[in-house]
Design a protein around this motif. Structure first.
Motif, short mmCIF file in Angstrom:
data_model
loop_
_atom_site.label_atom_id
_atom_site.label_comp_id
_atom_site.label_asym_id
_atom_site.label_seq_id
_atom_site.Cartn_x
_atom_site.Cartn_y
_atom_site.Cartn_z
N HIS A 128 1.19 -1.21 0.27
CA HIS A 128 0.12 -0.09 -0.17
C HIS A 128 1.39 1.55 0.08
N GLY A 129 2.08 1.41 0.44
CA GLY A 129 3.13 2.06 0.63
C GLY A 129 3.63 2.70 1.89
N CYS A 130 4.21 3.70 2.10
CA CYS A 130 5.09 3.78 2.95
C CYS A 130 5.66 5.21 4.40
N THR A 131 6.09 5.11 5.26
CA THR A 131 5.88 6.28 5.52
C THR A 131 6.99 7.22 5.24
N SER A 132 6.67 8.33 5.36
CA SER A 132 7.31 9.77 4.64
C SER A 132 9.03 9.99 4.86
N HIS A 133 9.66 10.78 4.42
CA HIS A 133 10.88 10.92 4.79
C HIS A 133 11.12 11.97 6.36
N HIS A 134 10.25 12.52 6.56
CA HIS A 134 9.85 13.03 7.66
C HIS A 134 9.83 12.40 8.78
N SER A 135 9.39 10.74 8.81
CA SER A 135 9.44 10.17 9.70
C SER A 135 10.95 9.67 10.53
N ARG A 136 10.64 9.44 12.18
CA ARG A 136 11.57 8.86 12.48
C ARG A 136 11.80 7.38 12.19
N GLU A 137 10.92 6.91 11.86
CA GLU A 137 11.43 5.18 10.99
C GLU A 137 10.95 4.79 9.93
N LEU A 138 11.61 3.97 9.10
CA LEU A 138 11.04 3.18 7.59
C LEU A 138 10.39 1.89 7.62
N LEU A 139 8.63 2.82 7.71
CA LEU A 139 7.81 1.64 7.97
C LEU A 139 7.00 1.11 6.95
N LEU A 140 7.03 0.02 5.48
CA LEU A 140 5.98 -0.47 5.21
C LEU A 140 5.15 -0.86 5.19
N VAL A 141 3.75 -0.59 4.41
CA VAL A 141 2.60 -0.98 4.84
C VAL A 141 2.35 -2.18 3.39
N TYR A 142 1.61 -3.09 4.37
CA TYR A 142 1.18 -4.35 3.14
C TYR A 142 -0.55 -4.34 3.19
N GLU A 143 -0.77 -4.92 2.85
CA GLU A 143 -2.41 -5.94 2.96
C GLU A 143 -2.17 -6.76 3.87
N TYR A 144 -3.51 -7.22 4.53
CA TYR A 144 -3.59 -7.44 6.12
C TYR A 144 -3.69 -9.27 4.74
N VAL A 145 -2.93 -10.45 4.92
CA VAL A 145 -3.50 -11.61 4.98
C VAL A 145 -4.08 -12.37 6.05
N GLU A 146 -4.99 -13.12 6.21
CA GLU A 146 -5.89 -13.43 7.05
C GLU A 146 -5.68 -14.36 7.59
N ASN A 147 -4.95 -15.31 6.70
CA ASN A 147 -4.93 -16.73 7.00
C ASN A 147 -3.50 -17.73 6.89
N GLY A 148 -3.03 -15.89 8.18
CA GLY A 148 -1.64 -17.08 8.23
C GLY A 148 -1.26 -17.70 7.18
N THR A 149 0.62 -17.71 7.38
CA THR A 149 1.23 -18.53 6.69
C THR A 149 1.20 -20.11 5.96
N VAL A 150 2.13 -20.64 5.54
CA VAL A 150 1.80 -22.17 5.01
C VAL A 150 2.62 -22.57 5.50
N ALA A 151 3.40 -22.62 6.53
CA ALA A 151 4.60 -22.92 7.58
C ALA A 151 3.70 -23.30 8.68
N ASP A 152 2.40 -22.42 9.02
CA ASP A 152 1.72 -23.01 10.24
C ASP A 152 0.49 -23.95 9.95
N HIS A 153 0.35 -23.59 8.79
CA HIS A 153 -0.65 -24.69 8.32
C HIS A 153 -0.05 -26.37 8.26
N LEU A 154 0.85 -26.19 8.13
CA LEU A 154 1.76 -27.16 7.68
C LEU A 154 2.05 -28.45 8.98
N TYR A 155 3.09 -27.62 9.90
CA TYR A 155 3.52 -28.06 11.13
C TYR A 155 3.90 -26.78 12.42
N GLY A 156 2.61 -26.06 11.81
CA GLY A 156 3.01 -24.40 12.66
C GLY A 156 1.52 -24.21 13.53
#
Length: 473
Positions: free
Chosen positions: A187-215
């Motif tokens: 989706h985007g990121c923080t600006s150059h004024h921000s104190r930290e560098l953050l990336l904003v992604y879509e949220y995928v609700e069903n977890g990872t494949v690893a979680d479903h295989l043995y997690g």
């Protein structure tokens, strides 16, 4: 020469000089002592008022000089920070974030949506540990909810990996232009004024494949084989797309393969490696992958290629077939890496020791054939020499053929051959020892049957008619 004399009063002269004046005599009465001060002659010493007034311009000049130096230093520091862009990464001053214009947030920078740091702090509840979704080589990911109700995943990048601001923004621009249904949306990121560098992604609700295989998510339900094969195909689709755009994922693993509510794949962390250095002489400065998935040839040349992604994907295929993790310290020391564990069993055709029995390997012909074919495809991906590995395009093509094959016809063919084999055995048991010619014929028939039932011959016949070629870079 004219000589002027006066009676010097040494006590008075000393007081005069201590008060800031100079000793002298009166022009009208040369023999009379006078103390010459800043505001005029005095009889004995300069007044306190005149002394302070004399110092005042000196003090003013000193303060002005100090202020001038401070102003010059501030300008120099500001210019240097602006030029290098380091303030975004180094500073911890909250005033930087608050000083940015509110109009900037929500706007676009080269097509990238800008978020304020305070907005994302609020969305993640100050990066609460309870909201932590996971962490990897590039940073830690937190669940967040924006003011407009959108659920997002916020990646907090590790400071040690930061590069120049201009390079970061340029690469973010590239990543946001990638469009594939099996890639997580940035989706985007923080600006150059921000104190930290953050990336904003879509949220995928069903977890990872690893979680479903043995997690953790194994409790929520077992992944049936058709779902696993679909995960393999969609992951291969995403990686093939990335390679077509000259992007190497660099960290392919089941923890980076996310599943949405319909169990469709969303590959995460794609292209983040583009933001960090790849200099082979500075390999410690950037994440290079995850143990258990690393291309063994990388350790020899220190250069990752798209064939390195192919190797890592081969490990993912074995995980999907076996439900085993890529690294397990409880396994034999030579088989701690799942790749070694799998290669040993595939070479011995001991697929029953590799495939998860819960998938129906022993009872379901279709599952047995498909898992064997996928395991053999993984075997090719896991070749130590990258020149012998297929490209991701070839892997994707092979997986699609495995999915669409006519297994009912193959099962019928196998039943016919099994029946023929039984007839041959019965014939051999009821007849005398064959002549040398007959013996050769029986051997040919037996060898022919072995080839037909060999998994390798099946994948050659059904996928490409020959060993999968390798022509990618």
């Amino acid at each position: 020469m004219i000589e002027m004399k006066y009676n010097a009063n040494f006590t008075a002269c000393s007081k005069c000089e201590k008060s800031g004046g100079r000793c002298g005599s009166s022009s009208q009465k040369p023999d009379k002592f006078v103390c010459y001060c800043w505001d005029g002659p005095r009889q004995l010493e300069c007044s306190q008022k005149s002394q302070s007034e004399k110092k005042r311009p000196e003090i003013g000049i000193g303060i002005g000089g100090v202020l001038l130096v401070l102003v010059v230093l501030c300008i120099a520091i500001w210019y240097r920070k602006k030029k290098t862009g380091h303030s975004i990464f180094r500073t911890r001053c909250t005033s930087l974030d608050s000083s940015a214009s509110d109009l900037e947030y929500g706007s676009k920078f080269y097509g990238v949506t800008l978020f304020s740091y305070t907005q994302l702090v609020k969305a993640t509840e100050n990066f609460d540990q309870a909201n932590e979704l996971g962490s990897g080589g590039f940073g830690t990911v937190y669940y967040g909810k924006l003011n407009d109700g959108r659920e997002v995943a916020v990646k907090r990048l590790y400071e040690k990996n930061y590069k120049r601001l201009e390079h970061f923004m340029n690469e973010i621009h590239i990543l946001t232009r990638l469009r594939n249904n099996n890639l997580v949306v940035l989706h985007g990121c923080t600006s150059h004024h921000s104190r930290e560098l953050l990336l904003v992604y879509e949220y995928v609700e069903n977890g990872t494949v690893a979680d479903h295989l043995y997690g953790e998510n194994t409790k929520s339900g077992f992944l049936p084989w058709p779902v696993r094969l679909r995960i393999a195909i969609e992951t291969a689709t995403a990686l093939s797309y990335l390679h077509a755009t000259d992007i190497i994922h660099r960290d392919v693993k089941t923890n980076n393969i996310l599943l949405d509510s319909n169990f469709s794949v969303k590959v995460a962390d794609f292209g983040l490696s583009r933001l960090f250095p790849t200099d082979k002489t500075h390999v410690s400065t950037a994440p290079q992958g995850t143990p258990g998935y690393l291309d063994p040839e990388y350790h020899q040349c220190y250069q990752l290629t798209n064939k390195s992604d192919v190797y890592s994907f081969g490990v993912v295929l074995i995980e999907l077939v076996s439900s085993l993790p890529a690294i397990d310290m409880d396994r034999h020391r030579l088989e701690i890496n799942l790749s070694n564990y799998a290669m040993n069993r595939i070479q011995r055709c001991a697929f029953d020791e590799l495939v998860d029995p819960q998938l129906g390997f022993a009872s379901n012909f279709k599952v047995r054939r498909m898992t064997i074919l996928v395991a053999e495809l993984a075997f090719q991906c896991l070749q130590h020499d990258k020149e012998f590995r297929p490209s991701m395009d070839e892997v994707l093509e092979a997986l699609k053929k495995i999915e669409s094959a006519d297994y009912e016809a193959l099962q019928a063919e196998e039943m016919v051959h099994n029946a023929a084999e039984e007839v041959v055995k019965m014939h051999i048991g009821n007849t005398p020892m064959p002549s040398p010619a007959e013996d050769d014929h029986a051997k040919l028939l037996s060898n022919h049957q072995l080839i037909l039932s060999s998994p390798i011959s099946v994948i050659d016949k059904w996928i490409s008619g020959s060993t999968i070629s390798s022509n990618s870079k």
